[in-house]
Design a protein around this motif. Structure first.
Motif, PDB file in Angstrom:
ATOM      1  N   PRO A  49       4.459  17.802  -9.134  1.00 24.37           N
ATOM      2  CA  PRO A  49       5.479  17.682  -8.080  1.00 24.37           C
ATOM      3  C   PRO A  49       6.767  17.056  -8.598  1.00 24.37           C
ATOM      4  N   ALA A  50       7.857  17.374  -7.912  1.00 25.77           N
ATOM      5  CA  ALA A  50       9.130  16.734  -8.235  1.00 25.77           C
ATOM      6  C   ALA A  50       9.119  15.270  -7.822  1.00 25.77           C
ATOM      7  N   ALA A  51       8.297  14.926  -6.806  1.00 27.10           N
ATOM      8  CA  ALA A  51       8.233  13.548  -6.331  1.00 27.10           C
ATOM      9  C   ALA A  51       6.846  13.245  -5.787  1.00 27.10           C
ATOM     10  N   PHE A  52       6.437  11.990  -5.951  1.00 26.73           N
ATOM     11  CA  PHE A  52       5.231  11.478  -5.306  1.00 26.73           C
ATOM     12  C   PHE A  52       5.609  10.204  -4.574  1.00 26.73           C
ATOM     13  N   SER A  53       5.169  10.062  -3.329  1.00 24.58           N
ATOM     14  CA  SER A  53       5.557   8.909  -2.517  1.00 24.58           C
ATOM     15  C   SER A  53       4.345   8.303  -1.821  1.00 24.58           C
ATOM     16  N   GLU A  54       4.485   7.039  -1.455  1.00 24.12           N
ATOM     17  CA  GLU A  54       3.467   6.308  -0.699  1.00 24.12           C
ATOM     18  C   GLU A  54       4.150   5.315   0.238  1.00 24.12           C
ATOM     19  N   HIS A  55       3.348   4.709   1.105  1.00 23.43           N
ATOM     20  CA  HIS A  55       3.866   3.851   2.160  1.00 23.43           C
ATOM     21  C   HIS A  55       3.754   2.365   1.814  1.00 23.43           C
ATOM     22  N   LEU A  56       4.700   1.594   2.320  1.00 26.52           N
ATOM     23  CA  LEU A  56       4.595   0.135   2.288  1.00 26.52           C
ATOM     24  C   LEU A  56       3.731  -0.271   3.476  1.00 26.52           C
ATOM     25  N   ALA A  57       2.433  -0.342   3.251  1.00 29.17           N
ATOM     26  CA  ALA A  57       1.470  -0.604   4.327  1.00 29.17           C
ATOM     27  C   ALA A  57       0.117  -0.872   3.695  1.00 29.17           C
ATOM     28  N   TRP A  58      -0.836  -1.268   4.532  1.00 30.66           N
ATOM     29  CA  TRP A  58      -2.225  -1.326   4.070  1.00 30.66           C
ATOM     30  C   TRP A  58      -3.083  -0.523   5.042  1.00 30.66           C
ATOM     31  N   SER A  59      -4.162   0.058   4.525  1.00 30.99           N
ATOM     32  CA  SER A  59      -5.012   0.927   5.346  1.00 30.99           C
ATOM     33  C   SER A  59      -6.491   0.756   5.042  1.00 30.99           C
ATOM     34  N   SER A  60      -6.837  -0.135   4.126  1.00 27.36           N
ATOM     35  CA  SER A  60      -8.248  -0.351   3.813  1.00 27.36           C
ATOM     36  C   SER A  60      -8.495  -1.825   3.538  1.00 27.36           C
ATOM     37  N   HIS A  61      -9.737  -2.260   3.800  1.00 20.96           N
ATOM     38  CA  HIS A  61     -10.117  -3.648   3.550  1.00 20.96           C
ATOM     39  C   HIS A  61     -11.631  -3.718   3.427  1.00 20.96           C
ATOM     40  N   ALA A  62     -12.083  -4.407   2.399  1.00 27.19           N
ATOM     41  CA  ALA A  62     -13.520  -4.630   2.182  1.00 27.19           C
ATOM     42  C   ALA A  62     -14.306  -3.312   2.193  1.00 27.19           C
ATOM     43  N   GLY A  63     -13.714  -2.306   1.587  1.00 29.77           N
ATOM     44  CA  GLY A  63     -14.409  -1.033   1.467  1.00 29.77           C
ATOM     45  C   GLY A  63     -14.316  -0.125   2.668  1.00 29.77           C
ATOM     46  N   VAL A  64     -13.603  -0.565   3.716  1.00 29.88           N
ATOM     47  CA  VAL A  64     -13.472   0.250   4.935  1.00 29.88           C
ATOM     48  C   VAL A  64     -12.068   0.825   4.991  1.00 29.88           C
TER      49      VAL A  64
END
Length: 238
Positions: free
Chosen positions: A38-53
């Motif tokens: 890809p010309a670009a790869f992006s991700e978010h300033l956030a969290w979405s997982s904790h302790a394996g969940v």
């Protein structure tokens, strides 16, 4: 990719989480990036997982020194894993966790890691409305020189417990006029940048989506009148 540059947009790295990004996930991302280039790869300033969940949501982070160090470390790990620079997206938020400043936090993360930025203009409008910030002042301080891609999207209107405006980054309707106006203001300062119209569900009729892309292309054309030809606007979903 032989016809159009691709942009891959991640939602599961959990860069703001307590634990380092999942190694198996990073390995899969590397395979995806190597295959599609890809010309670009992006991700978010956030969290979405904790302790394996995995919570299947983009949850807010504290803008403090400890989180700054952790996010920078996680971005370094991701960039090393995929072998390229990533773009970090500013969040849409609904609660303020106290302390720190979002723009300063994002700017320092980019400085420490060398990552680029994905400016989601709808997220700016949503967060500023929800927290009583001024979106023009937010953008005046944002490190626009680091932007590699811009997103616009529709948002839903609700009310908080006090009857105040509460906007939801819903990606399920046309882009609001206020967001188009902010896009014009950004492009006036940056020149043409790749613009993505996000519309996740329900997927509209093609004519409706095409009309949104045409508006984004018009914005690009206006800012490019006195410049060389720039990128095109496209539609997509996260």
């Amino acid at each position: 990719r032989t016809r159009f540059p691709l942009s891959i947009h991640g939602v599961a790295a959990s860069l703001g989480g307590a634990a380092a990004p999942d190694r198996a996930h990073l390995k899969r991302l590397r395979s995806l990036v190597d295959r599609f280039e890809p010309a670009a790869f992006s991700e978010h300033l956030a969290w979405s997982s904790h302790a394996g969940v995995y919570y299947n949501d983009l949850l807010p982070v504290h803008y403090d020194d400890a989180t700054l160090a952790r996010v920078a470390e996680h971005i370094d790990a991701l960039q090393n894993a995929i072998g390229r620079r990533m773009l970090l997206e500013n969040p849409a938020t609904y609660v303020a966790l106290g302390g720190g400043d979002e723009v300063s936090f994002i700017e320092e993360v980019a400085r420490r890691t060398g990552c680029g930025l994905l400016l989601d203009v709808n997220n700016v409008f949503v967060s500023c409305t929800n927290h009583g910030w001024n979106p023009q002042a937010y953008l005046a301080r944002f490190p626009l020189s680091r932007i590699g891609e811009i997103h616009v999207a529709g948002h839903a209107r609700d009310c908080d417990e006090n009857g105040g405006a509460l906007l939801i980054d819903s990606h399920d309707r046309p882009v609001a006029d206020d967001v188009w106006a902010l896009l014009d203001a950004v492009l006036e300062r940056t020149g043409p940048k790749p613009v993505l119209v996000e519309w996740d569900e329900p997927v509209p009729a093609w004519a409706a989506l095409q009309a949104e892309v045409a508006k984004a292309q018009d914005a690009l054309d206006r800012c490019a009148e006195d410049r060389c030809a720039g990128p095109q606007a496209v539609a997509g979903s996260a």
